[in-house]
Write an enzyme that holds these catalytic residues in place. Structure first.
Site, mmCIF file in Angstrom:
data_model
loop_
_atom_site.group_PDB
_atom_site.id
_atom_site.type_symbol
_atom_site.label_atom_id
_atom_site.label_comp_id
_atom_site.label_asym_id
_atom_site.label_seq_id
_atom_site.Cartn_x
_atom_site.Cartn_y
_atom_site.Cartn_z
ATOM 1 C CE1 TYR A 240 -2.185 0.262 -1.013
ATOM 2 C CE2 TYR A 240 -3.780 -1.273 -1.932
ATOM 3 C CZ TYR A 240 -3.296 0.019 -1.801
ATOM 4 O OH TYR A 240 -3.925 1.046 -2.445
ATOM 5 C CB ALA B 102 -6.713 -3.801 -1.586
ATOM 6 C CE LYS B 103 -1.097 -6.586 -2.042
ATOM 7 N NZ LYS B 103 -0.986 -6.845 -3.490
ATOM 8 C CG ASN B 104 -6.671 -12.610 -0.295
ATOM 9 O OD1 ASN B 104 -6.656 -11.741 -1.159
ATOM 10 N ND2 ASN B 104 -7.118 -13.830 -0.525
#
Length: 380
Positions: A195, A197-199
């Protein structure tokens, strides 16, 4: 305004490489099951330290496919139980429910917010088949404890690594020779979300499964492609869940900087740890338990306060954006109330009532972090 997460700024920092890579795929005329996806799968498998990586449409599908594969192989049957932390995002539970299995909710440690292994042992029954630790907020669960428990009771270990890309476990685990093991290489199989927004985030949805189990990998790959390994021949009642060429290309570009970005997250975490007036403000955080090291990639920096909503309003009044992960625990969600709503889970409920997430993305500046710290410290 200090944004909680500035994806536009993050993606711009990969230019022009990112746009050049996307343009190549756009012009190639090949958008699924192509070289870009195969390349990323190999890169991510190598990065995690596993021989197999299968790209999926999203993180929920990744977890679901693992359980579907275990069901197809006969290792799990309808009604079998999977122990899972109660304070996770609802998708973790949905993956179990979608495959006809039963989530058994386990209270977390109040200090780390990860699964409490001692409590998990009290929940084991003759129907228990797996334990699903979630590396919440980017911090690895107690994997030695999880493995010891799984070995004693013959359970599968499935990692929900959706928030822990790149986190490193610096210790020995049974059956793993290397003492420095990444998330995704700490169990029988692991699921990741990409997704945005993940790292390690794509420009849309995406996910992956990593595993050492060649049989599991083959079944997963088939189920994700309509249950087919050969065109128009379907061995399983499959689904359609594929990582496309555009997202795979984005992930390959971003993977090269993941460790550097995670290191920057730890730098920001240390600024918060050393400069927030924790005791005076009666604030708590998992960062103050066990120190700051590579086992935590700080996908989220949580603070806990009985006055969480007031603190969030105070920060918002000073143009600092925050989020809550998560405002309603799964067992209080309307979708799960009928089966789980009567459960008493006080540790989980306190976490959800008190958690506030501070900005911690890699391009947050020291000056911005300082403004956040100063604002928190003026909270009366």
């Amino acid at each position: 305004m200090i944004k909680y997460l500035d994806l536009q700024k993050i993606n711009a920092s990969f230019e022009p490489e990112l746009s050049d890579a996307l343009l190549r795929i756009s012009r190639s005329g090949w958008y699924l099951h192509g070289e870009a996806t195969a390349r990323f799968e190999q890169e991510f498998a190598d990065y995690c330290g596993t021989p197999h990586c299968i790209g999926t449409g999203n993180g929920l599908d990744a977890l679901t496919l693992i359980f579907l594969a275990y069901r197809e192989s006969g290792m799990m049957n309808a009604g079998d139980e999977v122990i899972v932390p109660a304070n996770t995002y609802i998708a973790t539970l949905l993956s179990i429910l979608r495959t006809g299995l039963k989530p058994v909710l386990c209270e977390p440690s109040s200090e780390t917010c990860n699964i409490d292994v001692a409590h998990a042992e009290t929940l084991i029954t003759p129907r228990t088949r797996a334990i699903l630790p979630v590396h919440l907020y980017g911090r690895l669960a107690d994997m030695q404890g999880v493995h010891d428990l799984a070995t004693r009771y013959g359970l599968k270990v499935i990692e929900d690594a959706a928030q822990a890309h790149g986190a490193i476990y610096n210790d020995s685990l049974q059956g793993r020779e290397n003492r420095s093991l990444r998330a995704g290489n700490l169990g029988d199989a692991a699921a990741f979300s990409f997704y945005p927004a993940k790292n390690l985030g794509a420009l849309g949805d995406g996910g992956a499964i990593t595993t050492h189990d060649a049989t599991l990998a083959a079944i997963v790959r088939s189920i994700a492609n309509y249950g087919s390994t050969e065109k128009y021949i379907h061995q399983y009642q499959g689904i359609n869940s594929r990582l496309d060429e555009l997202q795979a290309t984005v992930l390959s570009v971003k993977l090269s900087r993941l460790d550097k970005d995670n290191a920057r997250r730890r730098e920001i975490a240390r600024l918060y740890q050393e400069n927030i007036h924790w005791s005076r403000l009666e604030l708590r955080s998992t960062v103050n338990i066990g120190g700051i090291n590579e086992s935590n990639v700080f996908h989220i920096f949580p603070v806990f306060s009985s006055r969480r909503n007031e603190l969030q309003r105070h920060l918002a009044a000073h143009n600092i954006n925050t989020q809550i992960h998560y405002p309603i625990p799964p067992h209080h969600q309307e979708a799960l109330k009928q089966e789980y709503g009567m459960q008493q889970l006080p540790i989980t409920e306190r976490i959800h009532n008190e958690e506030l997430s501070l900005p911690i993305y890699p391009l947050l500046t020291n000056e911005e972090a300082g403004q956040i710290i100063d604002c928190i410290n003026t909270f009366a």
